[in-house]
Design an enzyme around this catalytic site. Structure first.
Site, PDB file in Angstrom:
ATOM      1  N   GLY A  50      -6.855  -2.429  30.965  1.00 50.83           N
ATOM      2  CA  GLY A  50      -5.921  -1.605  31.214  1.00 50.83           C
ATOM      3  C   GLY A  50      -6.290  -0.632  32.518  1.00 50.83           C
ATOM      4  O   GLY A  50      -7.235  -0.276  32.666  1.00 50.83           O
ATOM      5  N   ALA A  51      -5.256  -0.569  33.462  1.00 46.21           N
ATOM      6  CA  ALA A  51      -5.475   0.014  34.717  1.00 46.21           C
ATOM      7  C   ALA A  51      -6.334   1.320  34.740  1.00 46.21           C
ATOM      8  O   ALA A  51      -7.197   1.465  35.452  1.00 46.21           O
ATOM      9  CB  ALA A  51      -4.152   0.286  35.399  1.00 46.21           C
ATOM     10  N   ARG A  62     -12.004  -7.861  38.467  1.00 45.29           N
ATOM     11  CA  ARG A  62     -10.712  -8.126  38.125  1.00 45.29           C
ATOM     12  C   ARG A  62      -9.952  -7.702  39.469  1.00 45.29           C
ATOM     13  O   ARG A  62      -9.738  -6.651  39.778  1.00 45.29           O
ATOM     14  CB  ARG A  62     -10.349  -6.997  37.169  1.00 45.29           C
ATOM     15  CG  ARG A  62     -11.008  -7.247  35.791  1.00 45.29           C
ATOM     16  CD  ARG A  62     -10.660  -8.382  34.981  1.00 45.29           C
ATOM     17  NE  ARG A  62      -8.948  -8.803  34.891  1.00 45.29           N
ATOM     18  CZ  ARG A  62      -8.081  -8.090  33.846  1.00 45.29           C
ATOM     19  NH1 ARG A  62      -8.613  -7.284  33.029  1.00 45.29           N
ATOM     20  NH2 ARG A  62      -7.018  -8.376  33.731  1.00 45.29           N
ATOM     21  N   GLN A  93      -2.547  -8.757  23.511  1.00 46.22           N
ATOM     22  CA  GLN A  93      -2.886  -7.265  23.444  1.00 46.22           C
ATOM     23  C   GLN A  93      -1.811  -6.294  22.877  1.00 46.22           C
ATOM     24  O   GLN A  93      -1.929  -5.305  22.500  1.00 46.22           O
ATOM     25  CB  GLN A  93      -2.913  -6.952  24.987  1.00 46.22           C
ATOM     26  CG  GLN A  93      -3.986  -7.427  25.739  1.00 46.22           C
ATOM     27  CD  GLN A  93      -3.913  -8.685  26.321  1.00 46.22           C
ATOM     28  OE1 GLN A  93      -3.215  -9.692  26.278  1.00 46.22           O
ATOM     29  NE2 GLN A  93      -4.433  -8.800  27.520  1.00 46.22           N
ATOM     30  N   ASP A 102      -0.644  -2.317  36.777  1.00 47.66           N
ATOM     31  CA  ASP A 102      -1.767  -2.356  37.376  1.00 47.66           C
ATOM     32  C   ASP A 102      -1.857  -2.305  38.775  1.00 47.66           C
ATOM     33  O   ASP A 102      -2.985  -2.229  39.149  1.00 47.66           O
ATOM     34  CB  ASP A 102      -2.413  -3.984  37.027  1.00 47.66           C
ATOM     35  CG  ASP A 102      -2.679  -4.071  35.457  1.00 47.66           C
ATOM     36  OD1 ASP A 102      -3.767  -3.620  35.077  1.00 47.66           O
ATOM     37  OD2 ASP A 102      -1.920  -4.615  34.851  1.00 47.66           O
ATOM     38  N   LYS A 109       0.926  -6.937  33.526  1.00 42.80           N
ATOM     39  CA  LYS A 109       0.815  -8.263  32.692  1.00 42.80           C
ATOM     40  C   LYS A 109       1.741  -9.299  32.661  1.00 42.80           C
ATOM     41  O   LYS A 109       2.889  -9.278  32.882  1.00 42.80           O
ATOM     42  CB  LYS A 109       0.384  -7.801  31.309  1.00 42.80           C
ATOM     43  CG  LYS A 109       0.028  -8.928  30.157  1.00 42.80           C
ATOM     44  CD  LYS A 109      -1.306  -9.466  30.730  1.00 42.80           C
ATOM     45  CE  LYS A 109      -1.759 -10.500  29.603  1.00 42.80           C
ATOM     46  NZ  LYS A 109      -2.886 -11.033  29.992  1.00 42.80           N
TER      47      LYS A 109
END
Length: 341
Positions: free
Chosen positions: A47-48, A89, A194, A235, A245
């Site tokens: 999660g950002a 990431r 998720q 994100d 996502k």
């Protein structure tokens, strides 16, 4: 009650291992940068906004555990750890934002002791600001959610994606807090589920009405008139696109076809206004995430799988962007200046 997704306890960074949900709620106490990097790669922390906090705490952890006593070698060692964390990431901009902000505070200090204190202080501040940001974002976004709304969301942009409250789900929580009746339809979000595992878990724990659907059911529910708006997280937001996502773009296209508002809820730290979509590397993850489900192979051995973690949604498909500073509307010609340039 669900604990904070990620926080500091002395020299340990404590986070919920989200790979174990919903069967087990387990908090991991991490005391070295390597373990934190593994957690980020494995999506134990994801999660950002949470990644921004993890990046900040990763720098603080490297500073706290360094044995270097000379300032030059100390900063070089922490910078190496920061670069290692950043590479885990590449698409989510908040990770690098948290790292850079904490490294800047560390480098502004004059001694090793002062640098450690500065890094810890800055990382704690970033974590504290996240809750304030989510609360403000939620309140701003809730004004766009009608009473009785049936909200479609994708992946998890809730408390588990932040320190608490959430972005997209923070909007839902704020709408409910204001007295509106809201229910959520959560896409399961293949391949790691998720939406099914995390979004449904935290909403169910809070007593918020939620149902789970397969990703491919969303368009049919729109056609049936069972979705009033889509609210997703982000994100990274560039000059021309929202990165979120994989599957988000599909929902945006379907929402436009059916005349349904498509909203993005994201803190200003997620904006990367110095770049365009073509400048961003989209993370591609191991194909086994698709080929193996619940320990059983579902794709024949030797058949390749393409597993992009994110997609990009053009801004012309976005009805509004909800932020802690207010709500942005098309044509998005005055984007926030965040320093991610």
């Amino acid at each position: 009650m669900i604990p904070r997704t990620i926080e500091r306890d002395g020299k340990a960074i404590c986070f919920i291992d989200q790979t174990l949900l919903p069967e087990r709620l387990e908090v991991v106490a991490c005391t070295d940068v390597e373990r934190l990097a593994v957690a980020i790669r494995r999506l134990e922390v994801r999660g950002a906004p949470a990644l921004g906090i993890a990046g900040a705490y990763g720098v603080a952890l490297a500073a706290m555990t360094s044995t270097e006593t000379a300032y030059g070698p100390f900063t070089a060692e922490v910078a190496k750890a920061a670069a290692y964390l950043r590479a885990t990431r590449p698409t989510a901009v908040n990770l690098g934002w948290g790292i850079d902000r904490t490294m800047a505070a560390l480098r502004a200090a004059g001694t090793v002791d002062e640098a450690v204190e500065a890094a810890v202080r800055e990382a704690d501040l970033i974590a504290h600001e996240d809750e304030e940001s989510c609360r403000a974002l939620g309140k701003n976004g809730a004004a766009l959610i009608p009473d009785g709304a049936r909200v479609l969301t994708h992946c998890n942009a809730g408390a588990l994606a932040c320190s608490t409250w959430g972005t997209a789900l923070g909007v839902v929580r704020s709408a409910l807090e204001s007295g509106k009746k809201v229910s959520v339809t959560a896409c399961e979000t293949r391949p790691l589920l998720q939406g099914a595992r995390l979004t449904a878990f935290e909403l169910h724990e809070d007593g918020i009405p939620v149902r789970v659907i397969t990703d491919s059911t969303a368009a049919f529910l729109m056609q049936r008139g069972e979705i009033d708006c889509v609210v997703v997280g982000a994100d990274r937001i560039t000059q021309d696109a929202v990165f979120n996502k994989i599957g988000t773009y599909m929902h945006a296209v379907c929402a436009r076809h059916h005349g349904i508002p498509f909203y993005v809820a994201a803190p200003v730290s997620t904006f990367d206004t110095g770049r365009r979509a073509a400048d961003v590397t989209i993370e591609e993850r191991n194909g086994d995430e698709i080929a193996i489900f619940n320990g059983r192979r579902t794709v024949p051995a030797g058949v390749p799988c393409t597993n992009f973690a994110f997609d990009r949604t053009p801004l012309d498909l976005v009805s509004a962007i909800m932020t802690e500073r207010g709500v942005l509307h098309p044509p998005y010609d005055r984007m926030p200046d965040t320093g991610n340039i």
